[in-house]
Scaffold this active site. Structure first.
Site, PDB file in Angstrom:
ATOM      1  N   ASP A  21      -7.744  59.160  30.293  1.00 41.01           N
ATOM      2  CA  ASP A  21      -6.753  59.196  30.973  1.00 41.01           C
ATOM      3  C   ASP A  21      -5.295  59.715  30.595  1.00 41.01           C
ATOM      4  OD1 ASP A  21      -5.678  59.061  33.843  1.00 41.01           O
ATOM      5  OD2 ASP A  21      -5.308  56.915  33.781  1.00 41.01           O
ATOM      6  N   GLY A  24      -2.931  65.072  32.519  1.00 38.60           N
ATOM      7  CA  GLY A  24      -1.954  65.686  33.374  1.00 38.60           C
ATOM      8  C   GLY A  24      -0.431  65.358  32.899  1.00 38.60           C
ATOM      9  N   ARG A  25      -0.437  64.140  32.907  1.00 36.27           N
ATOM     10  CA  ARG A  25       0.876  63.363  32.557  1.00 36.27           C
ATOM     11  C   ARG A  25       1.364  64.043  31.003  1.00 36.27           C
ATOM     12  NH1 ARG A  25      -0.224  57.335  33.519  1.00 36.27           N
ATOM     13  NH2 ARG A  25      -2.206  58.234  33.731  1.00 36.27           N
ATOM     14  N   THR A  67     -16.341  60.930  41.312  1.00 37.25           N
ATOM     15  CA  THR A  67     -16.495  61.391  42.537  1.00 37.25           C
ATOM     16  C   THR A  67     -15.203  61.753  43.154  1.00 37.25           C
ATOM     17  OG1 THR A  67     -16.972  59.600  43.542  1.00 37.25           O
ATOM     18  CG2 THR A  67     -18.698  60.562  42.613  1.00 37.25           C
ATOM     19  N   ASN A  69     -12.274  62.693  41.862  1.00 39.24           N
ATOM     20  CA  ASN A  69     -11.671  63.616  41.390  1.00 39.24           C
ATOM     21  C   ASN A  69     -11.836  65.034  41.972  1.00 39.24           C
ATOM     22  OD1 ASN A  69     -12.323  62.706  37.640  1.00 39.24           O
ATOM     23  ND2 ASN A  69     -10.503  62.402  39.202  1.00 39.24           N
ATOM     24  N   TRP A  70     -12.862  65.125  43.149  1.00 42.40           N
ATOM     25  CA  TRP A  70     -12.945  66.221  43.700  1.00 42.40           C
ATOM     26  C   TRP A  70     -11.782  66.301  44.748  1.00 42.40           C
ATOM     27  CZ3 TRP A  70     -16.560  69.338  42.088  1.00 42.40           C
ATOM     28  CH2 TRP A  70     -17.694  69.101  41.468  1.00 42.40           C
ATOM     29  N   ARG A  72      -8.954  66.226  43.746  1.00 47.31           N
ATOM     30  CA  ARG A  72      -7.631  66.997  43.171  1.00 47.31           C
ATOM     31  C   ARG A  72      -7.668  68.721  43.821  1.00 47.31           C
ATOM     32  NH1 ARG A  72      -7.392  64.921  36.819  1.00 47.31           N
ATOM     33  NH2 ARG A  72      -7.329  62.735  37.487  1.00 47.31           N
ATOM     34  N   LEU A 196     -10.304  49.829  36.523  1.00 50.28           N
ATOM     35  CA  LEU A 196     -11.353  50.341  36.183  1.00 50.28           C
ATOM     36  C   LEU A 196     -11.984  51.614  36.919  1.00 50.28           C
ATOM     37  CD1 LEU A 196     -13.717  47.145  36.184  1.00 50.28           C
ATOM     38  CD2 LEU A 196     -12.813  48.309  34.087  1.00 50.28           C
ATOM     39  N   SER A 197     -11.159  51.869  38.036  1.00 57.37           N
ATOM     40  CA  SER A 197     -11.367  53.101  38.986  1.00 57.37           C
ATOM     41  C   SER A 197     -12.757  53.737  38.920  1.00 57.37           C
ATOM     42  CB  SER A 197     -10.631  54.368  38.123  1.00 57.37           C
ATOM     43  OG  SER A 197      -9.304  54.145  37.916  1.00 57.37           O
ATOM     44  N   GLU A 208     -15.033  43.579  27.005  1.00 57.72           N
ATOM     45  CA  GLU A 208     -13.878  43.366  26.565  1.00 57.72           C
ATOM     46  C   GLU A 208     -12.998  44.451  27.019  1.00 57.72           C
ATOM     47  OE1 GLU A 208     -12.377  40.574  25.300  1.00 57.72           O
ATOM     48  OE2 GLU A 208     -14.491  39.447  25.442  1.00 57.72           O
TER      49      GLU A 208
END
Length: 246
Positions: A21, A24-25, A67, A69-70, A72, A196-197, A208
């Site tokens: 992750d 983009g930032r 899934t 992310n489509w 965007r 967890l997305s 962990e």
């Protein structure tokens, strides 16, 4: 100090999963378009994969495209799919050189045909490698995976090929896309997000979690080693008390 020397290779997590992750930032911080961050994220993938193989980790799963992310912008999605194809073409030789096998999980047939073909070619071309397995989660959703497994088992019961009593943790795990792969013992997520997305919800039940504010393009071998050192300094009790596992 070389962090690698602090790692006990006899207590390595067999399977590490990573939510990559912050591309983009990271790009925005550098005054660039988001795609610039994704391109630089490939370098982190290469370095982390090589570091895992060097240590002796057996499975590394990377959350490459969900899934969700489509949703965007189309330009970014198209660029990501093109980048994936280009990366697969360039990195297969490196995977073979390092004896790393490529696998993928997710609703793969929904990927663009060019991406899907490149992925299948990569999987086929590395199928005989044995040092480590690199698993890419593409068009992946844990909720989708659990629902698919449930449908499969319900169909088997309906057709008389499975008894209701045969449904247990083992049989359900074997219906998931990760069948044959041990559950991750360590989850790493970069960029400072602590969720967890929709990633490996069943498989991460006893993993962990290691969260770092480092953006994915800045995640290198030393950061990877630090995550493993942190893991090895924890007491994993699995519902027991410290005296029982000590």
């Amino acid at each position: 100090m070389d962090l690698k020397q602090l790692i006990d290779t006899d207590r390595l997590p067999q399977h590490i999963a990573i939510i990559m992750d912050g591309n983009g930032r990271w790009a925005k911080q550098h005054g660039q378009a988001r795609v610039f961050g994704h391109r630089n994220g490939v370098k982190a993938v290469r370095e982390t994969t090589e570091a895992a193989a060097e240590l002796g980790v057996k499975y590394l799963t990377l959350y490459a495209f969900s899934t969700e992310n489509w949703g965007r912008p189309k330009f970014e999605v198209d660029a990501l799919m093109t980048l994936l194809v280009d990366t697969l073409h360039k990195e297969i030789a490196t995977l073979n050189k390092n004896n790393i096998r490529l696998e993928a999980i997710g609703d793969l047939s929904k990927l663009p045909s060019r991406t899907y073909r490149a992925l299948l070619d990569g999987i086929a071309n590395t199928s005989n490698n044995t040092r480590m397995t690199l698993v890419l989660a593409l068009n992946y959703s844990a909720k989708w995976e659990i629902l698919e497994a449930t449908r499969q088992m319900a169909a088997l019961v309906k057709d008389g090929k499975m008894e209701l009593e045969d449904i247990n943790e083992t049989s359900f795990a074997n219906a998931l896309s990760t069948r044959g792969i041990p559950d991750p013992e360590l989850l790493i997520r970069t960029s400072g997000e602590n969720r967890l997305s929709n990633f490996l919800l069943w498989q991460l039940a006893y993993a962990e979690f290691y969260f770092t504010t480092t953006m994915w393009p800045d995640f290198h071998k030393e950061q990877f080693f630090q995550a493993i050192i942190d893991f090895q300094n924890r007491e994993r009790r699995f519902g027991k008390i410290g005296e029982q596992v000590g």
